[in-house]
Design a protein around this motif. Structure first.
Motif, PDB file in Angstrom:
ATOM      1  N   ILE A 198       0.850  -1.194   0.000  1.00 53.61           N
ATOM      2  CA  ILE A 198       0.000   0.000   0.000  1.00 53.61           C
ATOM      3  C   ILE A 198       0.887   1.247   0.000  1.00 53.61           C
ATOM      4  N   LEU A 199       0.616   2.165  -0.915  1.00 51.99           N
ATOM      5  CA  LEU A 199       1.365   3.420  -0.976  1.00 51.99           C
ATOM      6  C   LEU A 199       0.468   4.564  -0.516  1.00 51.99           C
ATOM      7  N   PRO A 200       0.608   5.034   0.736  1.00 53.57           N
ATOM      8  CA  PRO A 200      -0.154   6.208   1.169  1.00 53.57           C
ATOM      9  C   PRO A 200       0.205   7.405   0.286  1.00 53.57           C
ATOM     10  N   ILE A 201      -0.804   8.146  -0.143  1.00 53.44           N
ATOM     11  CA  ILE A 201      -0.590   9.184  -1.153  1.00 53.44           C
ATOM     12  C   ILE A 201      -0.419  10.543  -0.489  1.00 53.44           C
ATOM     13  N   GLU A 202       0.814  10.989  -0.410  1.00 52.79           N
ATOM     14  CA  GLU A 202       1.110  12.319   0.136  1.00 52.79           C
ATOM     15  C   GLU A 202       0.911  13.389  -0.934  1.00 52.79           C
ATOM     16  N   ARG A 208       1.581   9.893  -9.233  1.00 53.64           N
ATOM     17  CA  ARG A 208       1.230   9.606 -10.622  1.00 53.64           C
ATOM     18  C   ARG A 208       2.499   9.380 -11.459  1.00 53.64           C
ATOM     19  N   LYS A 209       3.509  10.212 -11.247  1.00 54.93           N
ATOM     20  CA  LYS A 209       4.775  10.033 -11.976  1.00 54.93           C
ATOM     21  C   LYS A 209       5.459   8.728 -11.556  1.00 54.93           C
ATOM     22  N   ARG A 213       6.427   5.218 -13.851  1.00 61.05           N
ATOM     23  CA  ARG A 213       7.742   4.580 -13.935  1.00 61.05           C
ATOM     24  C   ARG A 213       7.688   3.110 -13.525  1.00 61.05           C
ATOM     25  N   CYS A 214       6.833   2.804 -12.560  1.00 56.36           N
ATOM     26  CA  CYS A 214       6.788   1.440 -12.010  1.00 56.36           C
ATOM     27  C   CYS A 214       5.828   0.513 -12.754  1.00 56.36           C
ATOM     28  N   GLY A 215       4.983   1.067 -13.618  1.00 56.53           N
ATOM     29  CA  GLY A 215       4.019   0.242 -14.326  1.00 56.53           C
ATOM     30  C   GLY A 215       2.749  -0.028 -13.537  1.00 56.53           C
ATOM     31  N   ALA A 216       2.505   0.725 -12.458  1.00 58.93           N
ATOM     32  CA  ALA A 216       1.266   0.576 -11.693  1.00 58.93           C
ATOM     33  C   ALA A 216       0.147   1.313 -12.423  1.00 58.93           C
ATOM     34  N   LEU A 217      -0.943   0.625 -12.714  1.00 56.54           N
ATOM     35  CA  LEU A 217      -2.020   1.197 -13.507  1.00 56.54           C
ATOM     36  C   LEU A 217      -2.911   2.101 -12.653  1.00 56.54           C
ATOM     37  N   ALA A 220      -8.935   5.551 -14.411  1.00 53.10           N
ATOM     38  CA  ALA A 220      -9.285   6.912 -14.838  1.00 53.10           C
ATOM     39  C   ALA A 220     -10.150   7.623 -13.796  1.00 53.10           C
ATOM     40  N   LYS A 221     -11.056   6.882 -13.149  1.00 55.20           N
ATOM     41  CA  LYS A 221     -11.931   7.496 -12.143  1.00 55.20           C
ATOM     42  C   LYS A 221     -11.123   8.005 -10.949  1.00 55.20           C
ATOM     43  N   LEU A 222     -10.087   7.263 -10.572  1.00 56.76           N
ATOM     44  CA  LEU A 222      -9.261   7.688  -9.447  1.00 56.76           C
ATOM     45  C   LEU A 222      -8.474   8.936  -9.813  1.00 56.76           C
ATOM     46  N   ASP A 223      -7.935   8.974 -11.012  1.00 60.52           N
ATOM     47  CA  ASP A 223      -7.186  10.138 -11.472  1.00 60.52           C
ATOM     48  C   ASP A 223      -8.076  11.376 -11.449  1.00 60.52           C
ATOM     49  N   GLN A 224      -9.311  11.227 -11.922  1.00 62.89           N
ATOM     50  CA  GLN A 224     -10.249  12.346 -11.945  1.00 62.89           C
ATOM     51  C   GLN A 224     -10.637  12.775 -10.537  1.00 62.89           C
TER      52      GLN A 224
END
Length: 288
Positions: A198-202, A208-209, A213-217, A220-224
């Motif tokens: 799990i990567l907590p999002i700071e 996103r970058k 680089r890591c290939g983690a998908l 689209a709904k999460l990005d929005q």
């Protein structure tokens, strides 16, 4: 809902300021009584000595079970096993065995002429020593170098058969992708535990970058959702809501262990663990 068992990943410091941040993070998270903590190895083995020093210090001073990352990059078999034995000499007997990323500027992994060809060979050699509990990586989203569907499952099976006892996944954002991967592993005969990473999002911009680089998908709904939250000044709230929901769904689906990529920042990880019911052991001494 039962509280999960937790573990944490740190990376070794490369400056005085980063050293203070690492030790502050370790002190903050130690009272959550992790099953283990891991310390990463820089691309191309660039943090080899720093990793060793951080592992030894955490093990000696904080009473935590430490799993040291070890890779195949830029080292002979003898050099790699010497590093492993040096961990055993200071009482560290867990290793996260990885092929490793190529050195900066090198497009693809090229084995050292006298080194291990891949992570399977590394796992087998470590298992042969009889000194280590070995964990390996796993990929719910396809690894960037996977050539065909199912390659990641079959490769994980080889690592488990070589002597690994559990796997920690790359971070992901789609809980269903983890469950599909877990089911595919079970169908392949993999019985070893697969621990979600799990990567907590700071910072969503940074994550996103990193994910690219890591290939983690990234759905689209999460990005929005993050774009909308950032526009409203609610990024931190969105990050907490998303992580809590994802972890809750994983636990409801039978997951008992969660591994947090802390990036040496304890606050969001601490808040998330508390939200999931992980108890804080106030008797854990905070070493100055």
């Amino acid at each position: 809902m039962p509280a999960p068992r937790v573990s944490f990943e740190f990376f070794p410091p490369q400056s005085l300021e980063a050293s203070f941040r690492l030790w502050d993070t370790v002190r903050a998270l130690a009272p959550l009584r992790p099953e283990f903590v891991s310390v990463t190895y820089g691309a191309g083995g660039t943090t080899r000595k720093l990793t060793h020093d951080a592992v030894a210090t955490i093990h000696a001073n904080y009473g935590l079970n430490v799993a040291a990352h070890l890779t195949c990059v830029d080292a002979s078999r003898a050099e790699t096993l010497d590093i492993a034995h040096s961990y055993a000499d200071v009482g560290v007997t867990e290793i996260v065995a990885l092929r490793g990323d190529p050195p900066k500027g090198q497009g693809s992994f090229t084995p050292h002429p006298d080194g291990f060809a891949d992570s399977v060979e590394l796992v087998a050699a470590l298992a042969e020593t009889g000194k280590f509990k070995i964990r390996v990586g796993a990929y719910p989203d396809p690894h960037p170098e996977a050539r065909a569907p199912g390659d990641d499952v079959r490769w994980l099976k080889r690592k488990i058969d070589a002597g690994a006892s559990s796997a920690i996944t790359q971070f992901f954002f789609d809980t269903d992708a983890f469950f599909r991967f877990r089911d595919a592993c079970a169908a392949e005969g993999i019985a070893a535990p697969i621990i979600p990473g799990i990567l907590p999002i700071e910072s969503w911009t940074g994550v996103r970058k990193f994910a690219t680089r890591c290939g983690a998908l990234i759905p689209a709904k999460l990005d929005q959702a993050f774009d909308d939250a950032i526009a409203k000044g609610r990024e931190a709230e969105q990050a907490m809501d998303f992580a809590t929901d994802m972890c809750t769904r994983l636990i409801a689906g039978g997951v008992q262990d969660l591994h947090f990529y802390t990036l040496n920042k304890p606050h969001l990880t601490t808040a998330l663990c508390k939200a999931l019911g992980v108890e804080v052991d106030k008797s854990v001494e905070r070493v100055a």
